[in-house]
Design an enzyme around this catalytic site. Structure first.
Site, PDB file in Angstrom:
ATOM      1  CD  GLU A 127      -0.485  10.221   1.323  1.00  0.00           C
ATOM      2  OE1 GLU A 127      -0.657   9.110   0.784  1.00  0.00           O
ATOM      3  OE2 GLU A 127       0.043  11.178   0.753  1.00  0.00           O
ATOM      4  CE  LYS A 184     -12.805  22.262 -15.151  1.00  0.00           C
ATOM      5  NZ  LYS A 184     -12.947  23.114 -14.015  1.00  0.00           N
TER       6      LYS A 184
HETATM    7  P1  ADP Z   1       2.073   7.952  -4.704  1.00  0.00           P
HETATM    8  O1  ADP Z   1       1.175   9.010  -4.159  1.00  0.00           O
HETATM    9  O2  ADP Z   1       3.492   8.317  -4.594  1.00  0.00           O
HETATM   10  O3  ADP Z   1       1.679   7.437  -6.077  1.00  0.00           O
HETATM   11  P2  ADP Z   1       0.533   5.979  -3.336  1.00  0.00           P
HETATM   12  O4  ADP Z   1       0.754   4.540  -3.640  1.00  0.00           O
HETATM   13  O5  ADP Z   1       0.209   6.336  -1.975  1.00  0.00           O
HETATM   14  O6  ADP Z   1       1.837   6.704  -3.784  1.00  0.00           O
HETATM   15  O7  ADP Z   1      -0.579   6.532  -4.328  1.00  0.00           O
HETATM   16  C1  ADP Z   1      -1.902   6.799  -3.958  1.00  0.00           C
HETATM   17  C2  ADP Z   1      -2.660   7.228  -5.172  1.00  0.00           C
HETATM   18  O8  ADP Z   1      -2.647   6.205  -6.159  1.00  0.00           O
HETATM   19  C3  ADP Z   1      -4.111   7.519  -4.954  1.00  0.00           C
HETATM   20  O9  ADP Z   1      -4.320   8.809  -4.440  1.00  0.00           O
HETATM   21  C4  ADP Z   1      -4.670   7.366  -6.358  1.00  0.00           C
HETATM   22  O10 ADP Z   1      -4.445   8.515  -7.147  1.00  0.00           O
HETATM   23  C5  ADP Z   1      -3.848   6.256  -6.923  1.00  0.00           C
HETATM   24  N1  ADP Z   1      -4.585   4.992  -6.772  1.00  0.00           N
HETATM   25  C6  ADP Z   1      -4.411   4.038  -5.842  1.00  0.00           C
HETATM   26  N2  ADP Z   1      -5.275   3.023  -6.038  1.00  0.00           N
HETATM   27  C7  ADP Z   1      -6.022   3.347  -7.119  1.00  0.00           C
HETATM   28  C8  ADP Z   1      -7.094   2.736  -7.822  1.00  0.00           C
HETATM   29  N3  ADP Z   1      -7.569   1.555  -7.466  1.00  0.00           N
HETATM   30  N4  ADP Z   1      -7.621   3.398  -8.869  1.00  0.00           N
HETATM   31  C9  ADP Z   1      -7.156   4.595  -9.266  1.00  0.00           C
HETATM   32  N5  ADP Z   1      -6.144   5.224  -8.642  1.00  0.00           N
HETATM   33  C10 ADP Z   1      -5.581   4.616  -7.594  1.00  0.00           C
END
Ligand code: ADP
Length: 535
Positions: free
Chosen positions: A325, A435
């Site tokens: 997004e 939680k």
């Molecule tokens: P999906 O939502 O289908 O997994 P995305 O690749 O858009 O596809 O995922 C985004 C999500 O991935 C973020 O909202 C977060 O939860 C996680 N994410 C991305 N990068 C990181 C990071 N460096 N550390 C922790 N979580 C991450």
């Protein structure tokens, strides 16, 4: 000021005129290496654009790709948006059902498919309505007659007829679906302007990536995963040598390319880089590496990964956080001047956090009491806004309402703390939160620690139901080769870092943590597994 629309042909023109002699290298499915110059790339890209125009594609249409990372995919990345059409890379690791759903939902008009991926395409082609199928001949067989041959198409285009798109910069250029870790894939449209500003921000030295013309970049991250995090556009803009690994993403193949092509910069999800680190640690003297930086993102970077790459191989890690997004870049673990003076240990602690929002991304956190203070302690859901953050989902009015605040910020679904200096630390994804007795336990922090234990290769921590505490943590672990499991030892190890109630109620050793199509831990599968085994 001049009226100058921020559209992608600017990047293509710059690549051709300033970096014409720089190289683009690809490993093809037959393992041979293809090389050509940015100049050749630009000419072929224009030819493809003209040929696609002749096929009847016009502004706003969507052309899907079902391809590995290689030079023809890069050509499509430019040829399609540079004529005002929208490129839509498809995730080749999704099921044929999901792929059919996405192509229909996106209303793709044309699809470009790698010949080696035809077996996958043929599993869902009867469910979709596209007017033309173009096949990139990279499998060494005869292309079936019902399809167009990509190379014939490129050869048929006259590059002098290329008409660069210089219309409204807010026009859509790129379409991407989320990888669906937490639900059905959702479509997002990136505009020319949003891509150009994302490129600009990413290239600023204050993001810590510092990509430049002298770099040799190998994106392990697939071009269907949030536009390979913007690397193809950023690298082409500054004339970086680009090296594409094709279908070969195993540690050995990647390490060979790192050595042979003198790669200085690479990017991918932590799970892939963990297997690379493992291979390096098993045979430290086997490869001569030139890497200066590994950019990791998509899921949390375990501290030990940054430490081991740095201490044992002299390679720095930059942790980045983002979302499909968000085009996708949100933050990076850049070393500020204060951190550069800190001890190595403090620096590794810092790299395990998601870091500072990049320029143009604004952040705030919110919990049930309102906006959270920037104290590095209070947890809340991260909300963001900025010029490359989507404001709605494609044809997704309902989800759009859930995911955006009334004043237009995106609710990320990530539970974070924000430090006094504005550094983000993701504690959990809201759907993975544990939680216990009213207190939050960070599964990410537990996983990171467990993966720093000498016996543990991978660890994923989930919430399990508990009569007294409502939820308790439970860990699935994968052992390193030749290592033994001891729950008592792991408990003792964690007890030095966390409060007693954070220690998992149990462990289960498994062969591999299930992963999503882009290599993230698939915790929903583990939750299901646990419930099935404890009925
Ligand atoms: P999906 O939502 O289908 O997994 P995305 O690749 O858009 O596809 O995922 C985004 C999500 O991935 C973020 O909202 C977060 O939860 C996680 N994410 C991305 N990068 C990181 C990071 N460096 N550390 C922790 N979580 C991450």
């Amino acid at each position: 000021m001049m009226e100058y629309q921020l559209t992608l042909p600017t990047i293509l023109r710059r690549a051709e005129t300033l970096f014409g002699k720089k190289e683009i290298v690809s490993r093809l499915p037959d393992k041979s290496i293809h090389r050509y110059t940015y100049y050749d790339f630009a000419i072929r890209t224009k030819k493809l654009s003209v040929a696609l125009h002749r096929l009847g594609t016009g502004q706003g249409d969507r052309v899907a790709t079902l391809c590995w990372n290689h030079y023809q995919h890069l050509e499509a990345y430019f040829a399609i948006p540079c004529m005002g059409v929208i490129i839509h890379p498809l995730n080749i690791r999704l099921s044929p059902d999901d792929l059919g759903y996405i192509v229909n939902h996106a209303e793709d008009k044309i699809i470009i498919v790698d010949e080696v991926l035809l077996p996958l395409f043929e599993k869902f082609k009867h469910t979709i309505k596209v007017s033309k199928v173009i096949v990139i001949p990279n499998g060494g067989k005869q292309i079936p007659e019902e399809y167009l041959n990509y190379e014939d198409l490129v050869a048929s285009g006259d590059d002098s007829l290329f008409e660069p798109f210089e219309g409204d910069e807010y026009s859509a250029a790129f379409m991407c679906y989320t990888s669906g870790t937490t639900g059905k894939p959702k479509g997002i449209l990136y505009s020319h302007r949003s891509i150009m500003l994302h490129v600009m921000s990413f290239l600023l030295s204050c993001t810590g990536a510092g990509i430049n013309e002298g770099d040799v970049m190998l994106p392990v991250v697939p071009m269907f995963h949030a536009s390979a995090w913007g690397f193809p556009y950023s690298c082409t803009f500054v004339g970086t040598t680009q090296v594409f690994p094709g279908p070969f993403l195993d540690a050995e193949s990647i390490l060979q390319l790192f050595e042979n092509e003198k790669i200085t910069l690479t990017a991918g999800v932590p799970t892939v880089m963990m297997s690379i680190l493992n291979a390096l640690e098993n045979e430290p003297a086997k490869y001569k590496l030139f890497l200066r930086l590994i950019i990791l993102g998509g899921s949390a970077v375990p501290r030990f990964l940054a430490k081991s790459f740095d201490e044992n191989f002299g390679i720095k890690v930059l942790h980045s956080w983002g979302m499909t997004e968000m085009s996708p870049l949100g933050s990076t673990s850049v070393m500020t001047s204060k951190l550069q003076k800190a001890s190595k240990d403090e620096q590794y602690d810092h790299i395990a956090k998601q870091g500072l929002p990049v320029p143009f991304v604004e952040i705030r956190g919110r919990n049930e009491f309102g906006f959270i203070p920037w104290d590095g302690l209070t947890m809340g859901e991260l909300e963001v806004r900025g010029p490359w953050i989507c404001s709605s989902y494609y044809k997704g009015e309902e989800t759009t309402e859930e995911k955006f605040t009334q004043d237009g910020w995106l609710k990320t679904g990530d539970i974070v703390t924000i430090s006094e200096d504005g550094f983000i630390e993701i504690k959990d994804r809201s759907k993975d939160v544990i939680k216990s007795g009213g207190e939050w336990i960070s599964s990410v922090a537990l996983e990171n620690s467990l993966m720093g234990h000498p016996s543990i290769l991978e660890a994923a921590v989930i919430a399990i139901p508990d009569d007294k505490w409502i939820e308790r943590p439970f860990a699935y672990v994968v052992l390193k080769e030749g290592k033994n499991f001891s729950a008592a030892d792991l408990n003792e190890f964690l007890a030095t870092r966390f409060a007693k109630f954070w220690i998992p109620d149990g462990y289960h050793v498994i062969d591999a943590i299930p992963k999503t199509s882009v290599g993230k831990f698939l915790k929903s599968a583990l939750r299901e597994k646990f419930l099935n085994e404890h009925k």
